[in-house]
Design a protein around this motif. Sequence first.
Motif, short mmCIF file in Angstrom:
data_model
loop_
_atom_site.label_atom_id
_atom_site.label_comp_id
_atom_site.label_asym_id
_atom_site.label_seq_id
_atom_site.Cartn_x
_atom_site.Cartn_y
_atom_site.Cartn_z
N LEU A 133 60.25 38.25 69.59
CA LEU A 133 61.66 38.59 69.83
C LEU A 133 62.08 39.76 68.96
CD1 LEU A 133 63.15 34.97 69.96
CD2 LEU A 133 62.58 36.46 71.89
N LYS A 134 61.52 39.83 67.77
CA LYS A 134 61.86 40.91 66.84
C LYS A 134 61.17 42.22 67.21
CE LYS A 134 61.48 42.11 61.93
NZ LYS A 134 61.06 41.63 60.59
N TYR A 135 59.88 42.13 67.56
CA TYR A 135 59.10 43.35 67.79
C TYR A 135 58.99 43.76 69.25
CZ TYR A 135 57.67 42.85 62.91
OH TYR A 135 57.66 42.75 61.54
N GLY A 136 59.46 42.92 70.15
CA GLY A 136 59.51 43.31 71.55
C GLY A 136 58.27 43.02 72.37
N TYR A 137 57.52 41.99 72.01
CA TYR A 137 56.41 41.58 72.86
C TYR A 137 56.66 40.17 73.38
CZ TYR A 137 54.59 39.02 68.74
OH TYR A 137 54.43 38.17 67.67
#
Length: 297
Positions: A133-137
């Motif tokens: 959720l933080k890094y976009g995967y």
Amino acid sequence: MEYIKIEGQFPKFSNCAVTLGKFDGIHRGHRKLIQKILEHKKEYGTTSVVVAFVSDRQTILTGEERRLLLEDMGVDVLLECPLNEQIRHMKADQFIRQILIGSLQTSFVVVGEDYRFGYERKGTPDLLKKAGLKYGYETEIVPKEMDGSRKISSTFIREELKKGNMHKISELLGTDFFVAGEVEHGKGLGHKKFFPTTNLVPPKQKLMPPNGVYVTVSKFDNTEYQGITNVGYKPTVGEDFLGVETYLFDCDEDLYGKDCIVFFRKFQRPEHKFASFEALKAQIARDIEAGHAFFEK
């Protein structure tokens, strides 16, 4: 398929669909994970990457056999990473930042529900999901594949391999147990005294079933031959190494130097020493007859 053995830093890739694990035997549970990254590749054009963590212990598949299998499945990249001190002491969030994001630019990662990583095994599937959720995967967590009431695992397969239960192993792996290698020259006694055979010598890292005679299928490129295989030291002849010697039904080709894969179908009998070459030859003839009967069924 691109194969890279990690000896320092991870290589740089982009837009990867990644699965991680030991992939010791590539059993049915592993196949589910790999299928997920292949499906993602097909739908979104990502690069399918298997990160296999390896140790010095004996393995169900050798490194070469794992490469053959993953290439056949359609994986783009195999990264073989030793479980060294650097990896063992890397904290879970550091692993995510440096490897999944920094090196692989992961857009999709899939792991089993019991996967653990990082220092003191504090990395969990839930941590991967939160970091995504933080890094976009995107993260997908896959439930364990079951065999009845028991989870399918490399430990389970090792237990059955020790028993020589080839039918159960085939069920757990989703394919037959196999040994791959190049056909080597033996002593030539098979041609002179018994029956013509092919010889493979598995590396010491390869975990093998009990010494004995097995019903097998040997594959050379796109050609397959039924046969029987002796695993062991051939005590009547007296070898000092463990070999995989196969008599091929209906084959008179010169196969020395060719790549071969021997698939194990059934344990026939244990290996033992015979009183004479004549007694051994008579037993081999009975083994061949039993092998033909197995395939006729």
